[in-house]
Motif scaffolding. Sequence first.
Motif, PDB file in Angstrom:
ATOM      1  N   SER A 136       0.821  -1.218   0.000  1.00  0.00           N
ATOM      2  CA  SER A 136       0.000   0.000   0.000  1.00  0.00           C
ATOM      3  C   SER A 136       0.851   1.262   0.000  1.00  0.00           C
ATOM      4  O   SER A 136       0.388   2.328  -0.397  1.00  0.00           O
ATOM      5  CB  SER A 136      -0.919   0.002   1.220  1.00  0.00           C
ATOM      6  OG  SER A 136      -0.168   0.067   2.423  1.00  0.00           O
ATOM      7  N   ASN A 137       2.077   1.170   0.466  1.00  0.00           N
ATOM      8  CA  ASN A 137       2.932   2.356   0.502  1.00  0.00           C
ATOM      9  C   ASN A 137       3.232   2.880  -0.901  1.00  0.00           C
ATOM     10  O   ASN A 137       3.472   4.079  -1.070  1.00  0.00           O
ATOM     11  CB  ASN A 137       4.249   2.045   1.224  1.00  0.00           C
ATOM     12  CG  ASN A 137       4.059   1.838   2.703  1.00  0.00           C
ATOM     13  OD1 ASN A 137       3.551   2.705   3.391  1.00  0.00           O
ATOM     14  ND2 ASN A 137       4.442   0.675   3.194  1.00  0.00           N
ATOM     15  N   VAL A 138       3.231   1.994  -1.867  1.00  0.00           N
ATOM     16  CA  VAL A 138       3.520   2.431  -3.236  1.00  0.00           C
ATOM     17  C   VAL A 138       2.408   3.333  -3.748  1.00  0.00           C
ATOM     18  O   VAL A 138       2.658   4.406  -4.323  1.00  0.00           O
ATOM     19  CB  VAL A 138       3.706   1.211  -4.155  1.00  0.00           C
ATOM     20  CG1 VAL A 138       3.989   1.660  -5.583  1.00  0.00           C
ATOM     21  CG2 VAL A 138       4.839   0.332  -3.649  1.00  0.00           C
ATOM     22  N   SER A 139       1.157   2.938  -3.525  1.00  0.00           N
ATOM     23  CA  SER A 139       0.041   3.768  -3.986  1.00  0.00           C
ATOM     24  C   SER A 139      -0.033   5.086  -3.221  1.00  0.00           C
ATOM     25  O   SER A 139      -0.332   6.139  -3.804  1.00  0.00           O
ATOM     26  CB  SER A 139      -1.273   2.996  -3.834  1.00  0.00           C
ATOM     27  OG  SER A 139      -1.476   2.612  -2.469  1.00  0.00           O
ATOM     28  N   VAL A 140       0.260   5.036  -1.925  1.00  0.00           N
ATOM     29  CA  VAL A 140       0.280   6.275  -1.154  1.00  0.00           C
ATOM     30  C   VAL A 140       1.391   7.194  -1.662  1.00  0.00           C
ATOM     31  O   VAL A 140       1.214   8.412  -1.769  1.00  0.00           O
ATOM     32  CB  VAL A 140       0.459   5.972   0.348  1.00  0.00           C
ATOM     33  CG1 VAL A 140       0.563   7.260   1.150  1.00  0.00           C
ATOM     34  CG2 VAL A 140      -0.691   5.127   0.861  1.00  0.00           C
ATOM     35  N   ALA A 141       2.543   6.608  -1.977  1.00  0.00           N
ATOM     36  CA  ALA A 141       3.651   7.411  -2.503  1.00  0.00           C
ATOM     37  C   ALA A 141       3.283   8.067  -3.821  1.00  0.00           C
ATOM     38  O   ALA A 141       3.642   9.222  -4.085  1.00  0.00           O
ATOM     39  CB  ALA A 141       4.887   6.537  -2.665  1.00  0.00           C
ATOM     40  N   LEU A 142       2.529   7.354  -4.660  1.00  0.00           N
ATOM     41  CA  LEU A 142       2.107   7.930  -5.930  1.00  0.00           C
ATOM     42  C   LEU A 142       1.220   9.154  -5.707  1.00  0.00           C
ATOM     43  O   LEU A 142       1.349  10.163  -6.412  1.00  0.00           O
ATOM     44  CB  LEU A 142       1.356   6.877  -6.753  1.00  0.00           C
ATOM     45  CG  LEU A 142       2.214   5.782  -7.388  1.00  0.00           C
ATOM     46  CD1 LEU A 142       1.331   4.704  -7.994  1.00  0.00           C
ATOM     47  CD2 LEU A 142       3.125   6.364  -8.453  1.00  0.00           C
ATOM     48  N   ASP A 143       0.345   9.069  -4.734  1.00  0.00           N
ATOM     49  CA  ASP A 143      -0.527  10.212  -4.444  1.00  0.00           C
ATOM     50  C   ASP A 143       0.277  11.418  -3.966  1.00  0.00           C
ATOM     51  O   ASP A 143       0.004  12.556  -4.358  1.00  0.00           O
ATOM     52  CB  ASP A 143      -1.562   9.818  -3.392  1.00  0.00           C
ATOM     53  CG  ASP A 143      -2.514   8.737  -3.901  1.00  0.00           C
ATOM     54  OD1 ASP A 143      -2.654   8.617  -5.139  1.00  0.00           O
ATOM     55  OD2 ASP A 143      -3.091   8.011  -3.074  1.00  0.00           O
ATOM     56  N   TYR A 144       1.257  11.163  -3.116  1.00  0.00           N
ATOM     57  CA  TYR A 144       2.068  12.274  -2.612  1.00  0.00           C
ATOM     58  C   TYR A 144       2.933  12.877  -3.701  1.00  0.00           C
ATOM     59  O   TYR A 144       3.120  14.099  -3.769  1.00  0.00           O
ATOM     60  CB  TYR A 144       2.950  11.799  -1.450  1.00  0.00           C
ATOM     61  CG  TYR A 144       2.268  11.845  -0.105  1.00  0.00           C
ATOM     62  CD1 TYR A 144       2.403  12.940   0.730  1.00  0.00           C
ATOM     63  CD2 TYR A 144       1.477  10.783   0.343  1.00  0.00           C
ATOM     64  CE1 TYR A 144       1.777  12.986   1.965  1.00  0.00           C
ATOM     65  CE2 TYR A 144       0.851  10.815   1.563  1.00  0.00           C
ATOM     66  CZ  TYR A 144       0.990  11.921   2.387  1.00  0.00           C
ATOM     67  OH  TYR A 144       0.377  11.967   3.602  1.00  0.00           O
ATOM     68  N   LEU A 145       3.502  12.006  -4.559  1.00  0.00           N
ATOM     69  CA  LEU A 145       4.395  12.505  -5.599  1.00  0.00           C
ATOM     70  C   LEU A 145       3.651  13.235  -6.710  1.00  0.00           C
ATOM     71  O   LEU A 145       4.280  13.894  -7.545  1.00  0.00           O
ATOM     72  CB  LEU A 145       5.199  11.351  -6.199  1.00  0.00           C
ATOM     73  CG  LEU A 145       6.250  10.706  -5.285  1.00  0.00           C
ATOM     74  CD1 LEU A 145       6.892   9.525  -5.977  1.00  0.00           C
ATOM     75  CD2 LEU A 145       7.317  11.725  -4.885  1.00  0.00           C
ATOM     76  N   ALA A 146       2.329  13.119  -6.736  1.00  0.00           N
ATOM     77  CA  ALA A 146       1.557  13.799  -7.777  1.00  0.00           C
ATOM     78  C   ALA A 146       1.686  15.309  -7.680  1.00  0.00           C
ATOM     79  O   ALA A 146       1.487  16.027  -8.666  1.00  0.00           O
ATOM     80  CB  ALA A 146       0.086  13.380  -7.686  1.00  0.00           C
ATOM     81  N   GLU A 147       2.035  15.825  -6.493  1.00  0.00           N
ATOM     82  CA  GLU A 147       2.182  17.259  -6.307  1.00  0.00           C
ATOM     83  C   GLU A 147       3.640  17.712  -6.321  1.00  0.00           C
ATOM     84  O   GLU A 147       3.946  18.866  -6.000  1.00  0.00           O
ATOM     85  CB  GLU A 147       1.550  17.673  -4.970  1.00  0.00           C
ATOM     86  CG  GLU A 147       0.085  17.310  -4.830  1.00  0.00           C
ATOM     87  CD  GLU A 147      -0.783  18.095  -5.806  1.00  0.00           C
ATOM     88  OE1 GLU A 147      -0.441  19.263  -6.065  1.00  0.00           O
ATOM     89  OE2 GLU A 147      -1.773  17.540  -6.316  1.00  0.00           O
ATOM     90  N   SER A 148       4.538  16.806  -6.680  1.00  0.00           N
ATOM     91  CA  SER A 148       5.964  17.145  -6.593  1.00  0.00           C
ATOM     92  C   SER A 148       6.388  18.187  -7.615  1.00  0.00           C
ATOM     93  O   SER A 148       7.415  18.842  -7.451  1.00  0.00           O
ATOM     94  CB  SER A 148       6.813  15.881  -6.775  1.00  0.00           C
ATOM     95  OG  SER A 148       6.568  15.297  -8.046  1.00  0.00           O
ATOM     96  N   TRP A 149       5.613  18.375  -8.686  1.00  0.00           N
ATOM     97  CA  TRP A 149       5.993  19.345  -9.722  1.00  0.00           C
ATOM     98  C   TRP A 149       5.955  20.779  -9.207  1.00  0.00           C
ATOM     99  O   TRP A 149       6.545  21.677  -9.810  1.00  0.00           O
ATOM    100  CB  TRP A 149       5.057  19.222 -10.919  1.00  0.00           C
ATOM    101  CG  TRP A 149       3.611  19.481 -10.582  1.00  0.00           C
ATOM    102  CD1 TRP A 149       2.696  18.579 -10.177  1.00  0.00           C
ATOM    103  CD2 TRP A 149       2.941  20.754 -10.610  1.00  0.00           C
ATOM    104  NE1 TRP A 149       1.485  19.174  -9.940  1.00  0.00           N
ATOM    105  CE2 TRP A 149       1.607  20.529 -10.208  1.00  0.00           C
ATOM    106  CE3 TRP A 149       3.341  22.050 -10.930  1.00  0.00           C
ATOM    107  CZ2 TRP A 149       0.668  21.531 -10.117  1.00  0.00           C
ATOM    108  CZ3 TRP A 149       2.412  23.065 -10.844  1.00  0.00           C
ATOM    109  CH2 TRP A 149       1.086  22.813 -10.434  1.00  0.00           C
ATOM    110  N   LYS A 150       5.272  20.998  -8.079  1.00  0.00           N
ATOM    111  CA  LYS A 150       5.151  22.360  -7.557  1.00  0.00           C
ATOM    112  C   LYS A 150       6.449  22.884  -6.974  1.00  0.00           C
ATOM    113  O   LYS A 150       6.585  24.077  -6.753  1.00  0.00           O
ATOM    114  CB  LYS A 150       4.047  22.410  -6.500  1.00  0.00           C
ATOM    115  CG  LYS A 150       2.666  22.112  -7.063  1.00  0.00           C
ATOM    116  CD  LYS A 150       1.606  22.202  -5.974  1.00  0.00           C
ATOM    117  CE  LYS A 150       0.210  21.938  -6.538  1.00  0.00           C
ATOM    118  NZ  LYS A 150      -0.834  22.005  -5.493  1.00  0.00           N
ATOM    119  N   GLY A 151       7.383  22.021  -6.706  1.00  0.00           N
ATOM    120  CA  GLY A 151       8.663  22.463  -6.165  1.00  0.00           C
ATOM    121  C   GLY A 151       9.172  21.505  -5.113  1.00  0.00           C
ATOM    122  O   GLY A 151       8.497  20.517  -4.747  1.00  0.00           O
TER     123      GLY A 151
END
Length: 1469
Positions: free
Chosen positions: A366-381
């Motif tokens: 489950s950590n992989v899917s949670v990580a994907l959700d968090y990384l979705a906003e990584s483009w902001k900086g």
Amino acid sequence: MTVFQSAQHFVRALKGPSDPPVAQGPLKISIAEQAWHDQSFYLPNKAEVIADWLLSKFFRERGEGVSTNALASERYWKLLSSVLYPNDAPSSPTSNTVAWLKPILGRIAIVPIVSAFLNLWPELEPSQSANLLEYTSRCISLLYPLGTQKLTTEALLEAWGTFLKNSGPFVNELSAIKIGAVLTKVYGDSLSNSSNRKKLNSSFVQSAAYFNTWLERLRATSTPPQYEYLRQSILSVGVETIFNLDTLRQISESPDGTLLFNALETSLRTHRTTVLKSFPELYTHYVSCLKRHRGAIFTQSSTSQAGSSRTEFNVAAMKFFTCCQNMLDSEQRDGDAWDTISGLAEVVGQENLYDSQSDTLSSLKSNVSVALDYLAESWKGPSQATIPIVRCLSAITRVDYDLVLPSMGQLLSRLLMIPETHPDYFTFLDSLLEFHIKTRTVNQYLETLLSCLSAPSTSLQIGARECYAICLSGPILHPKHLEKVSKATQQFLTPSQCNTALGQLCEAIKTLKEAHKTAERQRDADLGKGSRKARKSDAMIVEQKLDPESITLAFALSSKLAQTVLGSLPISSVPQHQAEQIRSIVVNFQTEFVEPGLSKLLKGLTKSEDGDEVKGSKRKAVSGNDTWGTQIVLVSFLRLRYTLGMAKYLSLPESAAPKLPKRLLSLLSQDDGELLPELTLEIVRTLLDQAFTMEPSEVSSSIDHTLQLVDKRLSPHMATTWSGSVHELTFGEMGQALSGLAVLHLVLERWLPVIDMSASEHQLQKLAKILSRIPLDFIGTPQGPSGKQSLGANHLLFRALRSAQFWELHNLRTALLAHLEEVTSTLDKDQPSPEKISRKSKKGKQSGLIDISQVVSTYRLLLFFPVEYFTKSCRSDLVKRAIKADWSISHGLEKDSSAEEEIVGLSVVRTFLKRTFSFLGSIEQQSSSDVADFILHLLTDIPTIGGRDDYQTTLDLCELYFAELFRQAARGDAGEASKVISSYLQYPIFDNLSSIKPRSLVLIVELLNRDFGFSSFSPDIQASFQGLHARLATVLQEKINVVLSVEDTTSLQNVPALLTYWHAVLSLGQWVGAEASTFFGTQLVNKFNLKFLSIQEIFTGEWTDKTAVMVIAILLQELRYRDEMAKNDQLNVVVAAYVAYRRVLSPSGQTEQDDFISKACRQLSPASFEHVLSLLEEAISKDSNASTMATDLVHLASVLLRDHPPNTLRIMQAFFTSCLDIFTNHEEFTAGAVELRIQTLDIVVQHCSERPAALRSLDMGNTWALLSKYLSPSAKHDKATTTAIFHKIIGIVNAVIRLRRDLVSPMLPHLGMILRQLILSMRQCRSQLASKQTDMVMSTQPRWISAAQSLGVEEARSLSRLLETLTTKTITRVHATSTETQKAESLAAPFSKHAAFVLKAYIEAMNDPLCVLTLDVRKELYSGLYALCSMIGEHSRDAMMVSALDAGGKATLKTLWKEYEKQRYVGRG
């Protein structure tokens, strides 16, 4: 006398209720102290009475505050310490003390006292805690173990927990650490024997204060080394308390709801950081304890299936992981939470807890899917959690790649949008790539990467241009990752995968290009552009609107991957027919897609020329911002074309695009700011790449445009720095400046040879002007805005000037030199007045003025020129102009002494002169008057910058000019030399000891002693030198007398300089033949003795070094003025001062001191040399000398033997023989301090290797005896292995074998014994030996080898070379001349009778059951062992097999001989 009258009164006073017992009288503690220290006062069991009273008082007052509590008073604990340890020996109380203490501790509980004292720690003042804790630790170390023998473990847990709670501020206190160690050991011993551990676990875990403090100890902190042992003890005892067998059963069945997790959940709210960081360590200890008790917890019946116990163990361990993870909110995870999960996953991987069939791994997945959700906003900086998330993904990947494989495409897409790089990102990408390499599925990785790049996340709230910059700034398209992808493609892409992967890649690029074309047509149709027929057909084809810039982004990113793959196809590793197929695909891609597409794009961007019309109308150029997408696509096409052109292994046909250069030049000529700077860079690179296939006019135009870009865009922004990322070359002023820097980088790093061959003289001059304008005042790697390393124009030029290729470009070198000559030609005019000198002009050049900053910049650039490339005329002109510049700048400094630019410029010009004259070896084409005038000019003091010493360059230049002046004076031109010498007599030059004039005096004296004789000068010059010496000697004698009489140390700062000048005056006096009447050497030794130099903290180490060295130098210089009788006394002082000063000198100071000794030793007479050696012999032989003094004496002896005077061979031989006798007969030289042992071997190896002819047969016996002592077994061993001793023994044996074979031949058994001992010393103790077994092995090893560190590969290599030397033919080094030519021989034949015993030592080492020779060591030894085998022969081998070896030895020898036979040359082939 005491205030009490009898023992009864004393006891009654202590037991009384009031304190003091009598009003206005002394306190009870004062009475007790006086009674204890008064030896005349007799009281039976005095110690017992006082201790009983003290402990009772502690117990009664344990609940009071710190101000009135005896527990917080240093006096009480100090008295108790004196009572318990009457002999002041804290580690050994008397048996009588223990006997009377036990009853007292039976009545008075010690645990409440200790707990109360620990509770007072937070209230203690830092000033009172140190001594108090020292006395308390001594008392508790004795009282606590005795008073807790019958207490319950629960009570000990309370005291231990109290220590944990209150010990935070005292972790650096050694006394507090001792208290903690005692409490921890007592509780741990009691815990190991307790039967109620479940209750202890409950008490400990439910106490938040104890439990939270213990969690802090789980992670290492920056504490002193002595605390680490206590921390490990605390950790171990806590783990035993928490994870006992009962609690492990409960946690393994259902961790949720257990006391441990309830406590962790509670602590998480108040101590989040501490709890999170403790999770991985706690999990590690849980798994370790679970593994240790696995037999008692899990199924062990005979009916259970194989492996069921392991499965149950994994399930129980993963339940703990799940509970830990469930405590972390998946929607509010910060960086600490992700680091915690990463640490937990690392434990899962290390302990191999993963089971793909288990249902408990859903939490890990489950950590992989949670990580994907968090990384979705990584483009902001940059985010605090991004790096920990990727670090966690790396840990999960290491557990099992299948956990990440289903989401790899999404993960790569998220990483693509991270606008930064970090090592953890590359670690994750490397782990993904390594998996595909191991499974030979690199094609799948390329396919996933391509799908990610061809469909970037354009649904974000940013445009394609911002997304383009983000993607190229991230880790996916970083050169570091693409380089590894390239290597994986070239090395691990299988032949069957190569065609498919290449076809998919080419097809994807073509599809994206068609989509871009369609999207542009659709956009034009929406805007009403284009023909009606085209708009109608496009409307029928396109069902949904496409964003041209989004497709441009996908095309650009995909082409980046295509460039990587196309440049690294594995052509050489695939079959021939498949290589042809690959080449065919690439050729088709080039001819049918790249070249036509490039041509069409260029047509769309350039204006129509020469009547090129389409359907009767001319094409129109579109503004830059509107054509960003088209320009980016064109950039990608140009890079693809360049990549295919650079792939020489593909043997592609030459590109047939004759109009390409013309169209590219047309684009550059129309560039008015609308052309993308990134495209400009690619156009320049393409044009320079095609230079040899273009027309001369096109080549000239290309170079013109290139130089114009650099000059126009970079020159106004010379301070600009660039990270090297092409996506930074955007529209705008900064992008234009960066593109100029990028083009300069391209030219200097890659295309200079092309420009040198093809450019015209005018163009080369223009390039030279551009390079000369780049400032070189700061050289280094510049920092960009984000603090990362970046490129600057000065850095690029510096790298080019340091390149050998640059100076081999004849045309460019000539043009650059001509331009620099032109710049400096302004100095050819008459020497200007100071008013004509200008600093850097704000308006550029000004007529009639000399721009000093430009001249200095030019000479700074000339410093990088190899002098040999200057023509004679050019060199002469530059030197003359440099001298004029020096005069001009100096005149300017007279007006403004604070001008930093002029000071630096003066240093630059003088450095150029020094460098040029040093290369020539003389001052060319200057008259004696010019030389003298310039010397006087150089002797003028210049200002300094920030206290920096800028005189060294001037002094070096002065030395060259003085040498020329004295050479001319020796040839008869004496007038100018007399003028310069007389300048030293005009005013007191020693008033300012740091000025250049007195410092130049030292230089003159060294020059005269080295290169000139006194008699070579005319009488006038000789008289001038004699007068100079007399004047200087008189002045300095007065100053030194003042120094010897002064008592104030603050006035001695200039002593080193003063002693240096006095030494120079002594040298000058000896050179002119003067007689000295005053000797300061002995007085200086008495003044600046060892005690004085050691206590003067106001002086620096440099001051001490210089003073001590110059005192020795003065003593040695005075030797030349002494007669023979006084000379011996002076030598005694020199030896004593040398040994004394060496203790306070730094390594550089010791080296300088040795240099003076060496120079003076060569000038000694044989009688003086014999005297000093006899003095050293007597001093070395005395057993009373300390090891440090003996080390210094032996070192001095080695210096004297190395630089001995002539005609002293017999003296040297006798002294060396005596030294060997002393070394052999005195144990401290072979078993004393390590430094002394190394120095002893130093003198032997130096004499054997540098003076082999001085060796005598008389010396060899002691030499072998000495080496045998070093290699003999010892019961004692050093803490660390000293490999230097081994290498020096090897050096001694090697030297005598190579150089004095004649002395070794009569003593071959001794040589064989030494070789045996050397081989046996290579043994290493086997791992996990008990202490007695280790002692057994080490009792057979030399003293300088420790059990913890054996000899390694380097030592084995040295020993092997030594054994090979036995078979090397050499010629002996002797003084006697032989009547016939010596024949080169080796020791192979005579040593063959002894080689078997040496080889047997290796066999014994191999078969020792307690020792091992590692594989690396054996590999290095083989070549030497083969040399022994070649000497033995088969007969001796068979004899050794029969009589000397057991079964194991025979097997070892057979194996060795088999390997020897394989490599032996038998004369065939």
